[in-house]
Write a protein that holds these residues in place. Structure first.
Motif, PDB file in Angstrom:
ATOM      1  N   ASP A 101       0.826  -1.211   0.000  1.00 45.47           N
ATOM      2  CA  ASP A 101       0.000   0.000   0.000  1.00 45.47           C
ATOM      3  C   ASP A 101       0.862   1.263   0.000  1.00 45.47           C
ATOM      4  O   ASP A 101       0.428   2.327   0.423  1.00 45.47           O
ATOM      5  CB  ASP A 101      -0.962   0.002   1.193  1.00 45.47           C
ATOM      6  N   ARG A 102       2.089   1.131  -0.497  1.00 46.88           N
ATOM      7  CA  ARG A 102       3.002   2.271  -0.534  1.00 46.88           C
ATOM      8  C   ARG A 102       2.907   3.026  -1.862  1.00 46.88           C
ATOM      9  O   ARG A 102       2.586   2.436  -2.897  1.00 46.88           O
ATOM     10  CB  ARG A 102       4.453   1.801  -0.321  1.00 46.88           C
ATOM     11  N   LEU A 103       3.203   4.314  -1.817  1.00 50.79           N
ATOM     12  CA  LEU A 103       3.213   5.124  -3.030  1.00 50.79           C
ATOM     13  C   LEU A 103       4.461   4.806  -3.841  1.00 50.79           C
ATOM     14  O   LEU A 103       5.563   4.715  -3.308  1.00 50.79           O
ATOM     15  CB  LEU A 103       3.168   6.609  -2.672  1.00 50.79           C
ATOM     16  N   TYR A 104       4.271   4.669  -5.152  1.00 54.58           N
ATOM     17  CA  TYR A 104       5.358   4.323  -6.062  1.00 54.58           C
ATOM     18  C   TYR A 104       6.002   5.593  -6.614  1.00 54.58           C
ATOM     19  O   TYR A 104       5.329   6.430  -7.221  1.00 54.58           O
ATOM     20  CB  TYR A 104       4.800   3.470  -7.195  1.00 54.58           C
ATOM     21  N   LEU A 105       7.305   5.742  -6.393  1.00 57.43           N
ATOM     22  CA  LEU A 105       8.081   6.833  -6.967  1.00 57.43           C
ATOM     23  C   LEU A 105       8.593   6.368  -8.328  1.00 57.43           C
ATOM     24  O   LEU A 105       9.610   5.688  -8.442  1.00 57.43           O
ATOM     25  CB  LEU A 105       9.254   7.193  -6.052  1.00 57.43           C
ATOM     26  N   ASP A 106       7.865   6.716  -9.374  1.00 56.71           N
ATOM     27  CA  ASP A 106       8.120   6.192 -10.711  1.00 56.71           C
ATOM     28  C   ASP A 106       9.064   7.127 -11.467  1.00 56.71           C
ATOM     29  O   ASP A 106       8.731   8.298 -11.704  1.00 56.71           O
ATOM     30  CB  ASP A 106       6.792   6.058 -11.457  1.00 56.71           C
ATOM     31  N   VAL A 107      10.239   6.609 -11.856  1.00 56.44           N
ATOM     32  CA  VAL A 107      11.197   7.400 -12.648  1.00 56.44           C
ATOM     33  C   VAL A 107      11.407   6.786 -14.030  1.00 56.44           C
ATOM     34  O   VAL A 107      12.308   7.198 -14.768  1.00 56.44           O
ATOM     35  CB  VAL A 107      12.549   7.535 -11.916  1.00 56.44           C
ATOM     36  N   GLN A 108      10.566   5.829 -14.409  1.00 56.83           N
ATOM     37  CA  GLN A 108      10.778   5.092 -15.661  1.00 56.83           C
ATOM     38  C   GLN A 108      10.572   5.947 -16.908  1.00 56.83           C
ATOM     39  O   GLN A 108      11.010   5.570 -17.995  1.00 56.83           O
ATOM     40  CB  GLN A 108       9.846   3.873 -15.712  1.00 56.83           C
ATOM     41  N   ARG A 109       9.889   7.088 -16.768  1.00 54.19           N
ATOM     42  CA  ARG A 109       9.669   7.945 -17.937  1.00 54.19           C
ATOM     43  C   ARG A 109      10.952   8.614 -18.417  1.00 54.19           C
ATOM     44  O   ARG A 109      10.989   9.145 -19.527  1.00 54.19           O
ATOM     45  CB  ARG A 109       8.627   9.016 -17.610  1.00 54.19           C
ATOM     46  N   ASN A 110      11.975   8.602 -17.589  1.00 53.93           N
ATOM     47  CA  ASN A 110      13.222   9.293 -17.927  1.00 53.93           C
ATOM     48  C   ASN A 110      14.112   8.405 -18.780  1.00 53.93           C
ATOM     49  O   ASN A 110      15.198   7.982 -18.372  1.00 53.93           O
ATOM     50  CB  ASN A 110      13.926   9.717 -16.635  1.00 53.93           C
ATOM     51  N   ALA A 111      13.638   8.140 -19.997  1.00 48.05           N
ATOM     52  CA  ALA A 111      14.376   7.291 -20.931  1.00 48.05           C
ATOM     53  C   ALA A 111      14.066   7.740 -22.352  1.00 48.05           C
ATOM     54  O   ALA A 111      13.022   8.353 -22.612  1.00 48.05           O
ATOM     55  CB  ALA A 111      13.996   5.821 -20.735  1.00 48.05           C
ATOM     56  N   TYR A 112      14.962   7.420 -23.268  1.00 47.94           N
ATOM     57  CA  TYR A 112      14.782   7.803 -24.663  1.00 47.94           C
ATOM     58  C   TYR A 112      13.456   7.260 -25.206  1.00 47.94           C
ATOM     59  O   TYR A 112      13.109   6.094 -24.988  1.00 47.94           O
ATOM     60  CB  TYR A 112      15.939   7.263 -25.503  1.00 47.94           C
ATOM     61  N   ALA A 113      12.710   8.125 -25.882  1.00 47.80           N
ATOM     62  CA  ALA A 113      11.434   7.789 -26.536  1.00 47.80           C
ATOM     63  C   ALA A 113      10.292   7.573 -25.551  1.00 47.80           C
ATOM     64  O   ALA A 113       9.174   7.265 -25.971  1.00 47.80           O
ATOM     65  CB  ALA A 113      11.572   6.571 -27.449  1.00 47.80           C
ATOM     66  N   GLN A 114      10.532   7.740 -24.248  1.00 52.95           N
ATOM     67  CA  GLN A 114       9.438   7.712 -23.285  1.00 52.95           C
ATOM     68  C   GLN A 114       8.796   9.100 -23.219  1.00 52.95           C
ATOM     69  O   GLN A 114       9.405  10.101 -23.604  1.00 52.95           O
ATOM     70  CB  GLN A 114       9.945   7.289 -21.912  1.00 52.95           C
ATOM     71  N   THR A 115       7.582   9.154 -22.733  1.00 55.25           N
ATOM     72  CA  THR A 115       6.843  10.414 -22.710  1.00 55.25           C
ATOM     73  C   THR A 115       6.184  10.624 -21.356  1.00 55.25           C
ATOM     74  O   THR A 115       6.064   9.697 -20.550  1.00 55.25           O
ATOM     75  CB  THR A 115       5.741  10.423 -23.789  1.00 55.25           C
ATOM     76  N   ALA A 116       5.740  11.866 -21.148  1.00 56.14           N
ATOM     77  CA  ALA A 116       4.943  12.216 -19.968  1.00 56.14           C
ATOM     78  C   ALA A 116       3.787  13.079 -20.448  1.00 56.14           C
ATOM     79  O   ALA A 116       3.917  13.848 -21.410  1.00 56.14           O
ATOM     80  CB  ALA A 116       5.790  12.967 -18.947  1.00 56.14           C
ATOM     81  N   VAL A 117       2.658  12.969 -19.779  1.00 58.79           N
ATOM     82  CA  VAL A 117       1.495  13.761 -20.174  1.00 58.79           C
ATOM     83  C   VAL A 117       1.852  15.239 -20.146  1.00 58.79           C
ATOM     84  O   VAL A 117       2.529  15.717 -19.228  1.00 58.79           O
ATOM     85  CB  VAL A 117       0.281  13.449 -19.275  1.00 58.79           C
ATOM     86  N   ALA A 118       1.408  15.960 -21.173  1.00 56.51           N
ATOM     87  CA  ALA A 118       1.754  17.371 -21.288  1.00 56.51           C
ATOM     88  C   ALA A 118       0.824  18.226 -20.443  1.00 56.51           C
ATOM     89  O   ALA A 118      -0.360  17.901 -20.274  1.00 56.51           O
ATOM     90  CB  ALA A 118       1.652  17.815 -22.751  1.00 56.51           C
ATOM     91  N   PRO A 119       1.333  19.330 -19.895  1.00 56.11           N
ATOM     92  CA  PRO A 119       0.478  20.258 -19.152  1.00 56.11           C
ATOM     93  C   PRO A 119      -0.723  20.700 -19.983  1.00 56.11           C
ATOM     94  O   PRO A 119      -0.611  20.930 -21.181  1.00 56.11           O
ATOM     95  CB  PRO A 119       1.416  21.442 -18.874  1.00 56.11           C
ATOM     96  N   TRP A 120      -1.865  20.775 -19.318  1.00 59.45           N
ATOM     97  CA  TRP A 120      -3.156  21.223 -19.854  1.00 59.45           C
ATOM     98  C   TRP A 120      -3.846  20.178 -20.719  1.00 59.45           C
ATOM     99  O   TRP A 120      -4.890  20.449 -21.316  1.00 59.45           O
ATOM    100  CB  TRP A 120      -3.020  22.555 -20.612  1.00 59.45           C
ATOM    101  N   SER A 121      -3.313  18.947 -20.764  1.00 58.82           N
ATOM    102  CA  SER A 121      -3.951  17.886 -21.541  1.00 58.82           C
ATOM    103  C   SER A 121      -5.200  17.362 -20.844  1.00 58.82           C
ATOM    104  O   SER A 121      -5.228  17.183 -19.617  1.00 58.82           O
ATOM    105  CB  SER A 121      -2.981  16.715 -21.749  1.00 58.82           C
ATOM    106  N   VAL A 122      -6.206  17.072 -21.655  1.00 59.56           N
ATOM    107  CA  VAL A 122      -7.406  16.390 -21.169  1.00 59.56           C
ATOM    108  C   VAL A 122      -7.079  14.896 -21.035  1.00 59.56           C
ATOM    109  O   VAL A 122      -6.318  14.340 -21.833  1.00 59.56           O
ATOM    110  CB  VAL A 122      -8.573  16.588 -22.163  1.00 59.56           C
ATOM    111  N   ARG A 123      -7.641  14.258 -20.026  1.00 55.46           N
ATOM    112  CA  ARG A 123      -7.450  12.825 -19.845  1.00 55.46           C
ATOM    113  C   ARG A 123      -8.734  12.084 -20.193  1.00 55.46           C
ATOM    114  O   ARG A 123      -9.839  12.573 -19.881  1.00 55.46           O
ATOM    115  CB  ARG A 123      -7.037  12.494 -18.398  1.00 55.46           C
ATOM    116  N   PRO A 124      -8.637  10.911 -20.815  1.00 55.37           N
ATOM    117  CA  PRO A 124      -9.829  10.166 -21.233  1.00 55.37           C
ATOM    118  C   PRO A 124     -10.451   9.380 -20.082  1.00 55.37           C
ATOM    119  O   PRO A 124     -10.541   8.154 -20.113  1.00 55.37           O
ATOM    120  CB  PRO A 124      -9.279   9.247 -22.329  1.00 55.37           C
ATOM    121  N   LYS A 125     -10.882  10.112 -19.064  1.00 53.86           N
ATOM    122  CA  LYS A 125     -11.447   9.506 -17.872  1.00 53.86           C
ATOM    123  C   LYS A 125     -12.779  10.169 -17.538  1.00 53.86           C
ATOM    124  O   LYS A 125     -13.108  11.238 -18.076  1.00 53.86           O
ATOM    125  CB  LYS A 125     -10.473   9.655 -16.686  1.00 53.86           C
ATOM    126  N   GLU A 126     -13.535   9.556 -16.668  1.00 53.52           N
ATOM    127  CA  GLU A 126     -14.841  10.082 -16.286  1.00 53.52           C
ATOM    128  C   GLU A 126     -14.714  11.520 -15.804  1.00 53.52           C
ATOM    129  O   GLU A 126     -13.855  11.846 -14.975  1.00 53.52           O
ATOM    130  CB  GLU A 126     -15.442   9.209 -15.179  1.00 53.52           C
TER     131      GLU A 126
END
Length: 305
Positions: A219-244
């Protein structure tokens, strides 16, 4: 125009939006026209965050209840004025779309692109990241744990003399973003991010983890650093998410983190006015945007451990 199309003026171009009445968010009735209008209105704030970066486009042509397409390669039918960049991949190349202007942003909304995922490097220096991202990912809908983790990470980055900014993800957590000087390799930036995350997890082993396997996190929070790699991405500021509820990924000031009403989904396409109001506060203005080298920070971190 016919009932199946409308036009939107975006910068110096007029962009046609096809099937504007197509419902993309069935839970709240938002249409493709709503998405296109949102991105047109947000373009002054969003385009600077996308400019000169390869993009992965999250498209939902049949709405959030339909199939998801994660588009990397730019289709041949896109207008010639939509910028492309060809980048190396294993065994070949990929021609990514780049969004440098409001017309491209609206055109991509017409293609049912709901979410923009940006590279952490720029189109002219794809192998040299100028952003470092920590994704604070709770096991459930536990935003107080996210808030606490963000404070701990921010305090450590302050000790390392690295500026950092905050962004809600529009999902469950927060991104903490560090500007880099563009002279660090992806291997080095990810190794540094992992060392920072490991330091925090060692200090707070009951609350934080860097375990990649979900079964190992508990039940611990995951500190995810996997996005820091070539060709990986992160959601851009102000993007809409396809969720309810059509939540939006929104930049925050560090002072807003202690707002007890804050969640990862505090802003949404259902209230574009509130998103615009937040954008106009320029929430990242009090943080230096000058990219930093990681050498001095790495030495400080090792002195702390």
């Amino acid at each position: 125009m016919s009932d199946d199309t409308t036009t939107v003026r975006a910068g110096h171009r007029t962009v046609t939006v096809h099937r504007p009445g197509k419902v993309l968010f069935p839970d709240c009735g938002l249409t493709k026209a709503d998405v296109a209008d949102y991105y047109r209105r947000m373009s002054a704030f969003m385009v600077p965050q996308l400019r000169n970066r390869p993009l992965m486009l999250e498209r939902r042509p049949d709405g959030t209840e339909g199939p998801r397409f994660m588009q990397k390669d730019t289709p041949a039918h896109y207008p010639e004025w939509v910028r492309r960049v060809r980048v190396p991949k294993e065994g070949g190349t990929v021609t990514h779309t780049v969004c440098d202007n409001s017309a491209t942003l609206v055109f991509l909304a017409d293609q049912a692109c709901l979410t923009f995922h940006r590279w952490l490097s720029r189109a002219d220096r794809v192998e040299w990241p100028d952003r470092l991202v920590f994704d604070l990912d709770p096991p459930g809908d536990d935003f107080p744990a996210v808030r606490e983790a963000a404070h701990r990470l921010g305090e450590l980055l302050d000790q390392l003399r690295l500026p950092s900014t905050l962004m809600t993800t529009g999902s469950k957590g927060l991104h903490v973003i560090v500007p880099l000087d563009g002279n660090t390799t992806f291997d080095d930036s990810r190794a540094f991010a992992k060392e920072v995350a490991d330091t925090l997890a060692e200090r707070h082993p009951d609350a934080l983890t860097t375990a990649v396997r979900k079964q190992s996190r508990g039940d611990r929070l995951y500190l995810d650093v996997q996005r820091n790699a070539y060709a990986q991405t992160a959601v851009a500021p102000w993007s809409v998410r396809p969720k309810e509820g059509a939540p939006v990924a929104v930049p925050l000031s560090w002072g807003q983190l202690d707002d007890k009403e804050l969640t990862a989904r505090s802003w949404a396409l259902t209230d574009t006015g509130a998103v615009l109001e937040q954008a106009r506060t320029n929430p990242w203005s009090d943080v230096s945007s000058r990219g930093r080298a990681l050498g001095p920070a790495r030495r400080r971190l090792r002195a702390l451990r």
